[in-house]
Design an enzyme around this catalytic site. Structure first.
Site, short mmCIF file in Angstrom:
data_model
loop_
_atom_site.label_atom_id
_atom_site.label_comp_id
_atom_site.label_asym_id
_atom_site.label_seq_id
_atom_site.Cartn_x
_atom_site.Cartn_y
_atom_site.Cartn_z
CD GLU A 167 32.16 29.82 10.82
OE1 GLU A 167 32.39 28.89 10.19
OE2 GLU A 167 32.77 30.96 10.70
CE LYS A 221 31.54 28.18 6.19
NZ LYS A 221 32.31 28.86 6.95
CB CYS A 271 31.08 31.82 8.15
SG CYS A 271 32.40 32.96 8.42
#
Length: 279
Positions: A44, A117, A154
């Site tokens: 990431e 995200k 993540c």
């Protein structure tokens, strides 16, 4: 008929300049491709140090639109050269909004699109809500030239709904670029094992291989613990790197066999969505 696919995760320190970090990641991507990988996952936000440790408005200058993004363009050319799919994590600026995003680059170098995200953490050392708006793309499964993949980012990897949604959309492999390590507010807390276990659970519950790529090294007192891995459909780790080990980790799966196994287990046959309204 088999559909063999070799996947890889890149793990390395990323505390240097953009030029240094991008070159380092490119070198590992080339190594993974030379060893047969066709889907290669960098960590990431690999262009620079993990800047979300603290709230500083200066870091908004690091954000770039996806169109014309130099790192995305560089990895698109690399993907075309190597014939590999590369999800490229970047800090995205879209008008007045900012996102933690991944551009999915297909094996011919085309950019299939962007995933933003969905779940944004907020805690000591991981102050992401200051920088990123929650993603508005929804979960996606990307039909690439080597197979259908799902990519979360993540904190997304802790949510079973994200994994299930991507597999419902047709993903044969789940990939999670990550930046995770020590907890500044609780130095005694080591989340490495539970971080791996939650993704191993996604592998079991969805009968799907899972790939996680993390960074390593110390960045201004925050120590990233690596441990990038690939899990098979039974949740077992089939390949793993250590806490301080730089390199790539690879595994090969027969996607046709994975689909048969998934159907055989019946998890998707026996789902009861009409009972899940509480979710």
């Amino acid at each position: 008929m088999s559909e063999l696919l070799t996947v890889a995760a890149v793990q390395c320190p990323l505390g240097g300049s953009v030029a240094e970090n991008v070159a380092r990641v490119e070198g590992h991507v080339r190594e993974a491709a030379a060893r047969g990988a066709r889907v290669i996952l960098p960590p990431e936000l690999f262009e620079g140090p993990y800047f979300c440790r603290e709230e500083r408005d200066a870091f908004f200058a690091w954000a770039r639109p996806s169109e014309g993004h130099p790192t995305i363009e560089r990895f698109a050319a690399l993907a075309h050269e190597l014939g590999a799919v590369i999800p490229v994590s970047f800090f995205e600026k879209a008008g007045q909004a900012h996102y933690n995003s991944v551009a999915v680059v297909d094996a011919d170098g085309s950019v299939l699109g962007v995933y933003r995200k969905s779940h944004i953490p907020d805690g000591p050392g991981y102050e992401e809500k200051f920088y990123f708006r929650p993603g508005d793309t929804g979960f996606k499964a990307w039909v690439t030239k080597v197979g259908t993949i799902g990519v979360g980012i993540c904190w997304d990897q802790w949510f079973p709904e994200c994994a299930r949604a991507m597999v419902l959309l047709g993903a044969d492999v789940l990939l999670y670029p990550t930046a995770i390590g020590s907890e500044p507010a609780n130095p005694s807390l080591d989340t490495r094992d539970r971080w791996q276990r939650v993704m191993q659970g996604h592998a079991v519950a969805n009968v799907v291989p899972v790939v996680a790529a993390n960074r390593i090294g110390e960045e201004d007192g925050q120590l990233f613990y690596g441990s990038s891995f690939v899990a098979g459909t039974d949740g077992a780790k089939v390949a793993e790197l250590g806490r301080e080990e730089e390199g790539v980790v690879l595994a090969t799966f027969d996607l046709a066999a994975v689909r048969r196994e998934r159907a055989s287990w019946g998890f998707f046959r026996d789902r009861r969505p009409e009972l899940y309204g509480l979710l």
